[in-house]
Write a protein that holds these residues in place. Sequence first.
Motif, short mmCIF file in Angstrom:
data_model
loop_
_atom_site.label_atom_id
_atom_site.label_comp_id
_atom_site.label_asym_id
_atom_site.label_seq_id
_atom_site.Cartn_x
_atom_site.Cartn_y
_atom_site.Cartn_z
N GLN B 40 36.18 -6.36 47.32
CA GLN B 40 35.83 -7.67 47.78
C GLN B 40 36.53 -8.89 46.74
O GLN B 40 36.92 -9.78 47.22
CB GLN B 40 34.42 -7.97 47.59
CG GLN B 40 33.49 -7.86 48.95
CD GLN B 40 34.16 -8.49 50.37
OE1 GLN B 40 34.58 -9.59 50.11
NE2 GLN B 40 33.83 -7.88 51.21
N ARG B 41 36.84 -8.42 45.59
CA ARG B 41 37.35 -9.53 44.55
C ARG B 41 38.67 -9.13 44.74
O ARG B 41 39.55 -9.92 43.78
CB ARG B 41 36.82 -9.24 43.30
CG ARG B 41 35.20 -9.72 43.39
CD ARG B 41 34.85 -9.19 41.75
NE ARG B 41 35.12 -10.25 40.93
CZ ARG B 41 34.18 -11.17 40.34
NH1 ARG B 41 33.19 -11.29 41.39
NH2 ARG B 41 34.66 -12.14 39.69
N GLN B 164 23.87 -10.95 41.71
CA GLN B 164 24.54 -12.17 40.99
C GLN B 164 26.10 -11.81 40.85
O GLN B 164 27.00 -12.79 41.26
CB GLN B 164 24.31 -12.23 39.49
CG GLN B 164 22.79 -12.64 39.54
CD GLN B 164 22.37 -13.33 38.07
OE1 GLN B 164 22.79 -12.89 37.00
NE2 GLN B 164 21.37 -14.27 38.07
N ALA B 166 27.67 -10.57 43.19
CA ALA B 166 28.31 -10.65 44.58
C ALA B 166 28.32 -12.16 44.83
O ALA B 166 29.10 -12.66 45.69
CB ALA B 166 26.83 -10.19 45.89
N TYR B 167 27.19 -12.99 44.41
CA TYR B 167 27.46 -14.42 44.40
C TYR B 167 28.62 -15.02 43.90
O TYR B 167 29.46 -15.71 44.44
CB TYR B 167 26.03 -15.07 43.83
CG TYR B 167 25.67 -16.41 44.18
CD1 TYR B 167 26.59 -16.99 45.40
CD2 TYR B 167 24.80 -17.26 43.58
CE1 TYR B 167 26.25 -18.46 45.82
CE2 TYR B 167 24.61 -18.43 44.11
CZ TYR B 167 25.19 -19.16 45.05
OH TYR B 167 24.85 -20.53 45.32
N THR B 169 31.38 -13.23 43.57
CA THR B 169 32.30 -12.95 44.52
C THR B 169 32.60 -13.64 45.44
O THR B 169 33.70 -14.16 46.03
CB THR B 169 32.24 -11.53 44.82
OG1 THR B 169 31.98 -10.59 43.74
CG2 THR B 169 33.46 -10.93 45.55
N PHE B 170 31.40 -14.29 46.07
CA PHE B 170 31.53 -15.09 47.27
C PHE B 170 32.16 -16.56 46.72
O PHE B 170 33.12 -16.95 47.52
CB PHE B 170 30.15 -15.33 47.88
CG PHE B 170 30.15 -16.53 48.99
CD1 PHE B 170 30.91 -16.30 50.04
CD2 PHE B 170 29.22 -17.73 48.79
CE1 PHE B 170 30.73 -17.33 51.04
CE2 PHE B 170 29.39 -18.52 49.65
CZ PHE B 170 30.01 -18.61 50.89
N ASP B 171 31.79 -17.15 45.93
CA ASP B 171 32.24 -18.34 45.48
C ASP B 171 32.02 -18.49 43.84
O ASP B 171 30.73 -18.89 43.59
CB ASP B 171 31.49 -19.47 46.24
CG ASP B 171 32.70 -20.81 45.76
OD1 ASP B 171 32.81 -21.11 44.84
OD2 ASP B 171 32.69 -21.80 46.87
N PRO B 172 32.90 -18.26 42.98
CA PRO B 172 32.76 -18.25 41.65
C PRO B 172 32.16 -19.51 41.20
O PRO B 172 31.41 -19.67 40.33
CB PRO B 172 34.08 -18.21 40.98
CG PRO B 172 34.92 -17.60 42.01
CD PRO B 172 34.20 -17.79 43.31
#
Lengths: 249, 277
Positions: B40-41, B164, B166-167, B169-172
């Motif tokens: 994902q990253r 955390q 994952a969050y 990764t979604f939007d740093p």
Amino acid sequence: MSAALLARDVTVELGGRLVLEGVSFEVKQGEFAALCGPNGGGKTTLLRAALGLVPLAGGAIELLGAPAGSASAAVGYLPQAKPANASFPARVVDVIAAARRSSWPLFVGDEERERVRSVLARVGGERLLDAALRGLSGGELQRVFLARALASDPKLLLLDEPTAGVDEKGRGEFLELLDGIAARTDLAAVLVTHSAEAVRRLAERVVYLDGSVRAWGPPGEVLEREFARGSAFGGHDHETAAGARCESA
Amino acid sequence: MQGLVELVAAPLGQAFVQRALGAGLALGTAGALLGVFVVQRGLGLVADGLAHATFGGLALGLLLGATPDRAIAIALPFTVAVALGIQQLRRRTTLGGDVATGVFFAVSFAAGVLFLGLRAASAPPVNVEALLFGSLLAVSPESLLVTGVVSALVVALLLAIGPQLAYATFDPELARLSGVRVAALESLLLAVTALVVVVGVRTVGVVLVSAFVVIPAAAAQLVGRTLGAILALSLATSLFATVSGLLASYHLNVAPGATIILVLGAIFLVALTLRRR
């Protein structure tokens, strides 16, 4: 009572260039302020500095009486570019639940879904609850991110060009939503915008920023002064019929 | 039906296959869960780069006189240092992650070749092929224990920091505004990836280990709609490929690591046809 946003002699330098110099102004609690000015005038930088995402070279910013970057739960933020990772498997319900939890939900239970649904209802977006983020239109995405910014019941909302890239119909609908926010007395807002229509319709006060504060006051007064100079929106007011009058001299 | 039972029971009756299965499942679990965040990253190539860096670390350990099993003690800090070096290069320069990885990948591998060449003529010979391609069927009880402990640690860590991470990764930026320590989490992710890769190199080799991290997660991402579903699909893919690949390799008398990865590749192709639009 402390100000919602207080900037005192703020200076910001980015990549060796002075972006903001000696910026001072205040947004009162419950007030809706618009931040206008030409591209590169430092509007977005000022919001990011207030959130602690950009370091200050001088001066200070307080949000709700707390130093820049330290009042996160009470401050809602609607960024200009979203979302950062377009391939992430995000549904609308996840995005808003994440804002409430400060972490990504691996599972959203019934109770939390209902809370998220009620947050979406505030922006008329209940039907988007289970939608994948990547399938949303620009206007729907803005609606979801506004709901996200409101999810923690903030006292101050920072909105960075929320209607940029949204079609005319979506812009109109979004301004309707912001109208509702502007009417609230318990929520202050700072809106970065190039839209004269948004300023006239929503703002109680306008800060005209071009590296430093060139004007600060009621919309009619500031717009009139900047229109007289021929530079009110730096030639970017493409959203209203009055746009032609806002072109740079 | 009885034939099927025999196909499974015959290999599993042997201790070396049991150890191989245990190591494969442990590595598959850690790699599949970690891989979801790595993929994902956009760090899939980093896993491959770290595997090649591990070769440099193992070779340094051998140069310093360690046995191939004990050289892991040198390879681990070496590979973690490379992982953090890649992260710093990404953060502090305008170079992308692929370029940063490419630089460290080549330099570490070249250093490994040099270290092996510098060993004294009297030093015990080194099976370079085993380093490159691994030897899952030759997993020692000690290696199995290390792989199991590392896998348990990775699962526990991801349970603790996964939401955390994952969050972030979604939007740093949004995660940072919510109080998530984004940079520290990224460093931790890279360090844990280095740990899994180092342990995996001892069992499936430098060339193949990154597949355990990347392919299950990539296949799951094609099909899954939520992060929870993707984690579950990635894990199921990895465990199924490990069991079926190992059994197939036993009966076909071919390399188990390569067979497992070919099964993963086949599952990826199936996922590609089923992918969500």
